[in-house]
Every structure is written in structure tokens, then in C-alpha cells.
Enzyme design. Structure first.
Site, mmCIF file in Angstrom:
data_model
loop_
_atom_site.group_PDB
_atom_site.id
_atom_site.type_symbol
_atom_site.label_atom_id
_atom_site.label_comp_id
_atom_site.label_asym_id
_atom_site.label_seq_id
_atom_site.Cartn_x
_atom_site.Cartn_y
_atom_site.Cartn_z
ATOM 1 C CG HIS A 160 -1.699 -1.265 1.402
ATOM 2 N ND1 HIS A 160 -2.915 -1.517 0.822
ATOM 3 C CD2 HIS A 160 -1.373 -2.402 2.088
ATOM 4 C CE1 HIS A 160 -3.321 -2.738 1.154
ATOM 5 N NE2 HIS A 160 -2.400 -3.297 1.910
ATOM 6 C CB SER A 281 11.189 22.367 -17.083
ATOM 7 O OG SER A 281 10.408 23.543 -17.125
ATOM 8 C CE LYS A 287 10.606 19.388 -12.212
ATOM 9 N NZ LYS A 287 9.237 19.543 -12.721
ATOM 10 C CD GLU A 294 7.205 11.749 -16.462
ATOM 11 O OE1 GLU A 294 6.919 12.510 -17.399
ATOM 12 O OE2 GLU A 294 7.749 12.147 -15.408
#
Ligand code: ARG
Length: 460
Positions: A160, A281, A287, A294
């Protein structure tokens, strides 16, 4: 004026096909990828026709000469794929007529495009399966290298996404070896259906010519001829098998990607990604985004979508061949391209991240992660039933929470206040290393087990 070339069915079907339908229903831009397989299968087909005395030696040689010439032209990009030719099979046949004249007309004896396209696709898929298996083997090797370096790297195991029990990072990453071995085996298992030779089923009912299907089976490296001509030209189960295996593999990759995204986050910081697999970015100069991960997480949608497309095409489709089936190739090629890209990126990721051992250890100290070890201690040393041990341990955890202490901060006296029978040696169960190493059950996270499993996987 140039003479207009009529399609093969130009005598029976008068007038031209409407332009939109001709354009959108043509598959040559997709199935031209099968040109080598198509030419190979055609060569074996005419050799068989000659062996069976269905066509003569001279014609066979002429056809093979023409086919080889066409192959060269395509390889040298000296060939026009015209959508008006509908598909790669018609295109090659037309070209053969241009090269050798009327004798080209013998090539399609005892054959239909319905079995022809399946031979081509199956040969292509056998080779593609092999490529994917090889790539997955590289993935497995990459993971084994990471595991070898991290046997003693302790991290929290989660359920979890809450700290559950301490584990070795090697044990965690080896879970993916199990998954990728299953994926590899799934692609391997698919060979049995793929290796049934469809050639000779013709349109749907077989042929009256005395063909030798065992000959083409052997020459094209299939295992056996398919058993029912109607099933053969209707069947796309082997495509579904491939799409399912690909979907499962892509899903495994997406799970790893998601975990790495979380662990690479500023909240977790358990791993870091090298600069060559992150992107920046356009506005935030600081960044470093894990776009590669992804990409991998998102790509699973491609396989799932394609699996569902194929299942839907087949649902309720009567036997035998229908045009609906033509999209199978687009679906297979697209899935293969996406999955092989994903495995390649995954292999790059696996070589370009580092494990933040200190952060892992720091996080593993949180969340009373050795509570189960304490409960086990009561069972083993005080002979308590597990439920009773569980409840005493819960009380101890509550005490820690109230007093803002870790389990390992507790003194024997504090522990004895809650459970008087407790002994001094209890302290050892709070040591993370001991906890990890105590899980000696087969398949558990103990260091010895991990070493044994690495050895086993290396020989698998
Ligand atoms: N391009 C077709 C396909 O891939 C080949 C089979 C065509 N057969 C037919 N009866 N129209 O499905």
C-alpha cells in the site's frame, strides 16, 4: 497515351474502384514490410509446384529469377509501392508480370492471398518473437548486474506504499527478473502456434492440385502444416497470443517505470537518474524530469489498445476470410515497434540510474518496519500464539508512537513494562540487517537466498 493497367479482377469487375475506397483500403504502405517473407514463401511455393510436376522447371526458374530481381529492387529502393496495387502480394505479382511476362501467371497456382498473407505474417512474427526474446534477455542480464551490486542494500519493502518490512534492494529488483523471465517464456510458448504452416490452405477449402505441404513446411522452417483449411484462413489466435504477451510485458515495464518515478521523486529520493535519461523544463531551469520512465509507463496503452482492437475485429466474425482481418498486420507491427522501443529504453534506464543507499536506509528506519519481526520473536522465544504476539507488538508500536520513539530506541525496561517475559536479546530483532537476513524461507529476502537466486537466474 500510357495503357491503363487493369487489376487482376478487371474482366469480372467492370469499371474502377471508387477512389476513396481504393485509397483507404489499400494496405501496401503497411504490408510492404513483408516483402522478404513474401518472396521467400513464393520461391518455396514454386519449388514445391515444380517438384510436384504442377509447373515445369523452366517456368519455376524464370519465376524465381524474377522474384529475386524484385527483392533486389526493393532493397535498393528502386521499386514503387503503388497503393493502387492494394497490397504487397498483388504488387509483387504485377511486377513479376512486367519482368517475365505471361509465365508469371503460374505463380498463383494452388495458392490464395488468404494463405499467402498468413505465411508471410507468421514468418515475420517468428523472427520478431526471437528479437524480443533476445532483448528481454539483455534486460534480465542488466537487472542481474544491478542485483549483484545491491545484495546488502537495505530498503523498505512496501505494501500500500507504506513501509511494510525491510528488504534487500537486490531482492526487489529480482522480482522483475521473474516477470521478464515469464514474458520471455510467454513469447517462447507462442512458437507452437506460430510454427504451423498455413500455406496450401488456399482460399478456404484447400486445393485440387497435388501439392506437398510437408515440403513447404520443412523448407520454410515450420513444424507442421495446419490441420483445417477453413480454420487456417480465419485464425488470428497467434496474433492475440502475441498481443497478450506484449501487453503483459509492457505492463511489467510500466510497473517498474512507475516505481522508479516515485522513488526518483523529491519526496522519496531513493534513486537518481543520470542526465542522459532525463529531460529539462522549458520554464523551470532546475528541473530534471524522468521522461524516459513516463514514456515507458504510458506505452503500455499501445499494446492494450491493439489487443482490444484485434479481439474486437474477431468478435462474431464468421468464418473464413474477411477484409476486417487486414488490419492484423498494422496492429502487430505497431505493437512490435512500440514494445521493442520500450525494451530498448528500459535497458538504457537500467544502465543509467543510481541507488541512494543512505536514503533507502533512512526511509527503512521509519514506520516501525521491524514490528513483524518482534511479533515473530514472541512466537519463537516465548512460545506465544501469533495472534497474541501480534497484539502485544501493536501495543508496543502504540507506545512508540505516543512517545515519539523508534522500536530500536526502546530500553529493555520500557519493553518489559508491556511484556514482562521479554528477554534482553530482543534488541537484535530491531536491527534491519537481521530482519532482512532472517527471511530464509525459499524465495525470501535473506542475503544467502538472493545469492542463490542470482546464480539460478544466470543459468536460466
Ligand atoms: N491484404 C489482404 C490482407 O492482408 C490479403 C488477403 C486478401 N484476401 C482477400 N480475399 N481479399 O488481409
Amino acid at each position: 497515351m500510357k495503357k491503363k493497367i487493369k487489376p487482376i479482377w478487371g474482366i469480372r469487375i467492370k469499371g474502377d474502384t471508387t477512389s476513396t475506397f481504393q485509397k483507404v483500403s489499400s494496405s501496401i504502405h503497411v504490408d510492404k514490410r513483408l516483402f522478404k517473407e513474401d518472396i521467400l514463401a513464393s520461391i518455396i511455393h514454386v519449388e514445391m509446384l515444380n517438384k510436384q510436376k504442377i509447373i515445369n522447371f523452366k517456368i519455376k526458374n524464370k519465376i524465381i529469377w524474377g522474384l529475386k530481381k524484385i527483392q533486389n529492387q526493393i532493397i535498393k529502393k528502386n521499386y514503387i509501392f503503388d497503393y493502387k496495387d492494394e497490397d504487397i502480394h498483388m504488387s509483387i505479382e504485377k511486377k513479376l508480370f512486367e519482368l517475365i511476362g505471361e509465365d508469371a501467371g503460374f505463380i498463383h497456382t494452388a495458392r490464395s492471398r488468404n494463405d499467402q498473407v498468413l505465411v508471410d505474417l507468421k514468418i515475420w512474427m517468428i523472427n520478431s518473437n526471437k528479437k524480443l526474446i533476445k532483448m528481454l534477455e539483455q534486460t534480465i542480464n542488466n537487472i542481474l548486474k544491478i542485483a549483484e551490486k545491491n545484495i546488502y542494500t537495505i530498503m523498505p519493502g512496501f505494501t500500500h506504499l507504506k513501509n511494510a518490512q525491510p528488504i534487500s534492494f537486490a531482492h526487489y529488483i529480482l522480482a522483475y527478473v521473474e516477470m521478464f523471465i515469464r514474458d520471455r517464456n510467454r513469447f517462447n510458448n507462442n512458437f507452437s502456434n506460430l510454427k504451423e504452416n498455413p500455406l496450401g490452405s488456399c482460399a478456404l477449402s484447400g486445393t485440387s492440385f497435388n501439392i506437398d505441404r510437408n515440403y513447404t513446411t520443412k523448407k520454410l522452417a515450420f513444424n507442421n502444416p495446419t490441420g483445417n483449411s477453413i480454420d487456417t484462413v480465419s485464425d488470428r489466435d497467434f496474433v492475440l497470443d502475441f498481443l497478450f504477451a506484449s501487453s503483459t510485458c509492457a505492463m511489467h515495464i510500466s510497473r517498474l517505470a512507475e516505481e522508479f518515478i516515485i522513488w526518483n521523486s523529491d519526496a522519496f529520493k531513493l534513486i537518481s537518474m543520470n542526465d542522459n535519461i532525463v529531460t529539462g523544463s522549458s520554464i523551470m531551469p532546475q528541473k530534471k524530469n524522468p521522461d524516459s520512465l513516463e514514456f515507458l509507463r504510458g506505452k503500455v496503452s499501445n499494446s492494450y489498445g491493439n489487443l482490444f482492437s484485434m479481439l474486437t475485429i474477431l468478435k462474431g466474425l464468421p468464418l473464413s476470410y474477411f477484409k476486417d482481418l487486414q488490419d492484423d498486420k498494422k496492429i502487430v507491427f505497431d505493437t512490435f515497434d512500440n514494445l521493442s522501443d520500450s525494451i530498448k529504453v528500459l535497458n538504457e534506464v537500467l544502465k543509467n540510474f543510481s541507488v541512494n543507499k543512505n536514503e533507502m536506509l533512512k526511509l527503512a528506519k521509519k514506520g516501525y518496519i521491524t514490528a513483524t519481526d518482534l511479533a515473530d520473536y514472541f512466537v519463537e522465544n516465548l512460545n506465544f500464539p501469533f495472534r497474541k504476539s501480534y497484539q502485544i507488538t501493536a501495543k508496543i508500536v502504540n507506545y512508540c508512537e505516543k512517545n515519539k520513539k523508534l522500536l530500536s530506541d526502546l530500553s529493555i525496561d520500557e519493553l518489559k513494562k508491556i511484556e514482562p517475559n521479554i528477554k534482553d536479546d530482543v534488541i537484535k530483532v530491531f536491527e534491519l540487517k537481521n530482519s532482512v537476513n532472517s527471511k530464509k524461507s525459499y524465495g525470501g529476502t535473506s542475503f544467502e537466498n538472493i545469492k542463490k537466486m542470482i546464480k539460478k537466474y544466470k543459468n536460466a
